[in-house]
Design an enzyme around this catalytic site. Structure first.
Site, short mmCIF file in Angstrom:
data_model
loop_
_atom_site.label_atom_id
_atom_site.label_comp_id
_atom_site.label_asym_id
_atom_site.label_seq_id
_atom_site.Cartn_x
_atom_site.Cartn_y
_atom_site.Cartn_z
N PHE A 167 -3.03 -9.61 -32.75
CA PHE A 167 -1.99 -9.86 -33.74
C PHE A 167 -1.47 -11.29 -33.69
CE2 PHE A 167 -1.32 -5.07 -33.40
CZ PHE A 167 -2.14 -4.83 -34.50
N ASP A 168 -1.62 -11.97 -32.55
CA ASP A 168 -1.36 -13.40 -32.54
C ASP A 168 -2.31 -14.11 -33.50
OD1 ASP A 168 0.69 -14.63 -30.78
OD2 ASP A 168 -0.20 -13.32 -29.28
N MET A 169 -3.58 -13.69 -33.47
CA MET A 169 -4.56 -14.32 -34.35
C MET A 169 -4.25 -14.01 -35.82
SD MET A 169 -6.33 -15.53 -31.87
CE MET A 169 -8.03 -15.98 -32.06
N GLY A 172 -1.35 -16.08 -36.87
CA GLY A 172 -1.79 -17.46 -37.03
C GLY A 172 -2.50 -17.68 -38.35
#
Length: 403
Positions: A167-169, A172
């Site tokens: 979910f960071d990706m 981003g």
């Protein structure tokens, strides 16, 4: 020759960890000049294992095509440097905890007062006004709260974390897309924008049909391990050599092809399995039959048979096998770049071809403060002024960090 679509755009990157640096790396891959503004000590991921000759692999994976300058923003001189950079930049991106940007004097209102054309992006764990606004939100926390950990893995087993910071990706990517959209709007209006991306909302958004099964049906999806809640068979099967094959039968044509490939004409006409809804209702009986068949032969045998019968299938790779795959070997997605300390290092490159070409990295991930002097000189500081600021700890360079 690849055209750098964002050539001439400057990004001030005050992010750390993953979502923000991933977003700015994408902008850098597309040609933007990215200036990574780091505090004394640097981005925390510089200290995350494993290390290659003292350099963090984690940091190296998400920080190419950037320059690094170290500025202590707790000092008035440090903020003055940042304000000068903001005045000649197009994009400002940060992921501080709520209130930190205001405390440092680098919030949107302040930066917009310096440059009203700036596209300012804040990446937050939960977002302004959230009851969790001040709660730290690393990817593990967001995976836990999104529902993905309890909808992944097998029924009756513990929650499963996705192996990488998914979910960071996603956040981003959403940040990078939103910034590009704001730049297009600025071309028409001449005005900048303020963007806020919520890591938690990005995660729930990315849950897609899993979340929608509940929203529209009122039912919590069961956990099916490597199988699928809505399609059968759509999962991995273990073969006689203990390797696994993934089989994706998404329609009745592929189902008929699978039956031919496995010599299952009686199964194909069985009313329990004739349509996908039938197969979903009777998944346990069907999967037992298929598991027994696939266990008779090795993976490569089944891959060949299924390809001959036009059944979507692929090997379940270990990570080392991924980079031996003929597609990956020939695609050019793995490239090299010259690092100032490590020499040539491998990088996973931008996963798209633009006019037939893949963007190539122009800069390796920087060592801490690698470009401090270069950037300061571009801002008009003299050698004497730079050395005085280094001496006072307002800025630092690789050499000053070793003193």
């Amino acid at each position: 020759m690849f055209i750098l679509r964002l050539d001439g755009f400057r990004v001030l990157d005050l992010t750390r960890s993953l979502a923000g640096p991933f977003a700015t790396m994408i902008l850098g891959d597309l040609g933007a000049e990215v200036i990574k503004v780091e505090p004394p000590g640097g981005d925390e991921t510089r200290l995350w294992a494993p290390f290659i000759d003292g350099e963090s692999v984690y940091f190296l994976s998400i920080n190419r095509n950037k320059k690094s300058i170290v500025i202590d923003l707790r000092t008035s001189e440090g903020r003055d440097i940042l304000y000068k950079l903001a005045s000649v930049s197009d994009i400002f991106i940060e992921n501080f905890r709520p209130g930190v940007a205001e405390k440092l004097g680098i919030d949107y209102k302040t930066i917009r007062g310096i440059n009203d054309r700036i596209v300012y992006c804040s990446i937050r764990g939960f977002g302004s006004g959230s009851p969790y606004e001040n709660k730290p939100a690393y990817d593990l926390i967001v995976q836990a709260m999104s529902g993905i950990m309890t909808s992944t893995g097998e029924e009756g087993r513990p929650p499963v974390r996705i192996a990488f910071a998914l979910f960071d990706m996603v956040a981003g990517l959403i940040a990078a897309n939103s910034i590009l959209s704001a730049l297009l709007e600025r071309q028409k209006s001449g005005r900048g924008s303020y963007i806020e991306v919520s890591l938690y909302e990005s995660a729930v958004f990315a849950m897609s049909y899993i979340a929608m099964i509940y929203l529209l049906g009122g039912v919590k999806p069961k956990r099916y391990g490597h199988a699928h809640p809505s399609i059968v068979p759509y999962q991995a099967f273990q073969c006689s050599d203990n390797k696994w094959i993934a089989v994706a039968v998404t329609n009745d044509r592929f189902w008929n092809n699978l039956c031919k490939a496995l010599n299952l004409s009686d199964i194909c006409s069985d009313p329990r399995f004739k349509s996908n809804p039938d197969r979903v209702r009777n998944r346990e009986e069907l999967i037992k039959i298929l598991e027994e068949i696939f266990s008779r032969k090795p993976r490569d045998y089944w891959l060949k048979i299924l390809e001959e019968h036009d059944v979507p299938a692929g090997p379940v790779y270990e990570v080392d096998e991924v980079f031996e795959d003929p597609h990956i070997r020939s695609s050019g997605i793995v490239g090299v770049v010259e690092h100032s300390r490590l020499g040539q290092i491998k990088q996973l490159l931008y996963p798209a071809l633009i006019d037939g070409e893949r963007p190539k990295p122009r800069r390796a991930p920087p060592v801490l403060g690698e470009h401090t002097i270069e950037i300061m000189k571009e801002l008009g500081y003299t050698e004497q002024q730079i050395q005085e600021l280094v001496r006072r700890g307002v800025i630092s360079t690789p050499s000053s960090q070793q003193l």
